[in-house]
Design an enzyme around this catalytic site. Structure first.
Site, short mmCIF file in Angstrom:
data_model
loop_
_atom_site.label_atom_id
_atom_site.label_comp_id
_atom_site.label_asym_id
_atom_site.label_seq_id
_atom_site.Cartn_x
_atom_site.Cartn_y
_atom_site.Cartn_z
N HIS A 145 0.83 -1.22 0.00
CA HIS A 145 0.00 0.00 0.00
C HIS A 145 0.86 1.27 0.00
CE1 HIS A 145 -3.09 2.92 1.05
NE2 HIS A 145 -2.23 3.37 1.96
N HIS B 294 -9.48 -3.98 -1.53
CA HIS B 294 -10.68 -3.15 -1.69
C HIS B 294 -11.28 -3.37 -3.07
CE1 HIS B 294 -8.01 -0.82 -4.18
NE2 HIS B 294 -7.12 -0.99 -3.22
N HIS C 174 -11.11 1.85 -5.66
CA HIS C 174 -10.24 2.44 -6.68
C HIS C 174 -9.45 1.32 -7.34
CE1 HIS C 174 -7.36 2.07 -3.34
NE2 HIS C 174 -6.41 2.07 -4.26
ZN LIG Z 1 -3.92 0.58 -0.87
#
Ligand SMILES: [Zn+2]
Length: 269
Positions: free
Chosen positions: A60, A104, A115
């Site tokens: 991330h 996600h 996204h």
């Molecule tokens: Zn991320």
């Protein structure tokens, strides 16, 4: 048995806003702790099921989110940027299975902080006509090396996206998205118990999983958020401007294609 874990942050229980996801943001340091705890539960579940080696790739943003001093003592950690395979750095054919933790939903779908790779830049990505988010993009990378993704954790929207793509995959919905920026997160202990259990089950049932593959050569399509981004990226030969927002190209194999995709996103950013 070797297990590879790619760990993102937006799909961790308790995370509902971008401020929790970047350095200097309010509550970022707390979210890093939650992320590390969920990864540890997955590591422990893999070890419970007989894994002897677990590699964790921090996937991330800055890719320096996981707290090394709190990470499971049996896990090896890849962190930092400049990694050729980015969210999947370190994957190769020596692994038996992949977990995607804290993921996600893709851009434009319901789900917390949905996204695809870059929220400000990417409107959508298609692989041989199939629209994919980070789960699909990274699962195809694992599939290129013959390794199946067997566990995916995030909100309920992400769980549905993963199961549609890979019917064998075990999921944990650690939170229920209410909107893009609101969710009901499960109790913390329950989240960690569920991840540990499902990780164990996923590794124990490896024979029911298969690597996600696509036909080669592979047709990639990348839609930007605005035409200026597409203008900036539209400078390479072998890339076609399909419409004002969209670039398309063909790659001989998936890995070559996904690297070119990253390059185009970088140009457009
Ligand atoms: Zn991320």
């Amino acid at each position: 048995m070797r297990i590879y874990i790619s760990a993102d942050l937006e799909g961790i229980a308790g995370v509902v806003h971008g401020d929790q996801c970047h350095e200097g943001g309010k509550d970022y340091n707390r979210a890093r702790h939650w992320m590390t705890q969920e990864v540890n539960a997955a590591v422990q579940g893999a070890l419970d099921a007989g894994a002897v080696d677990v590699l964790v790739n921090d996937a991330h943003g800055s890719m320096r989110n996981l707290l090394y001093e709190e990470l499971h003592p049996k896990a090896t950690l890849i962190s930092g940027t400049g990694k050729p395979l980015q969210m999947m750095e370190g994957i190769d054919d020596s692994f038996d299975a992949v977990f995607l933790i804290g993921y996600h939903a893709r851009m434009g779908q319901h789900g917390i902080l949905n996204h695809t790779i870059s929220g400000g830049t990417v409107g959508g990505v298609w692989v041989n006509g199939l629209e994919v988010g980070e789960t699909g993009i990274n699962s195809f990378t694992a599939g290129h090396f013959g390794v199946p993704v067997v566990l995916v954790t995030g909100d309920q929207c992400l769980a549905a996206e993963a199961q549609e793509l890979m019917p064998w995959v075990k999921t944990v919905a650690v939170k229920r998205a209410i909107s893009r920026y609101a969710a009901a997160s499960l109790p913390r202990d329950e989240v960690r118990d569920l991840i540990r259990q499902r990780a164990h089950e996923a590794v124990a049932n490896l024979s029911s999983a298969g690597p996600l593959r696509t036909q080669e050569p592979v047709e990639f399509r990348l839609r930007f958020r605005d035409t200026a981004q597409a203008d900036k990226a539209d400078i390479l030969s072998q890339v076609r401007r399909q419409d004002p927002l969209t670039l398309a190209f063909q790659a001989t194999d998936y890995l070559t294609g996904v690297c070119r995709l990253r390059a185009l996103i970088g140009l457009g950013r």
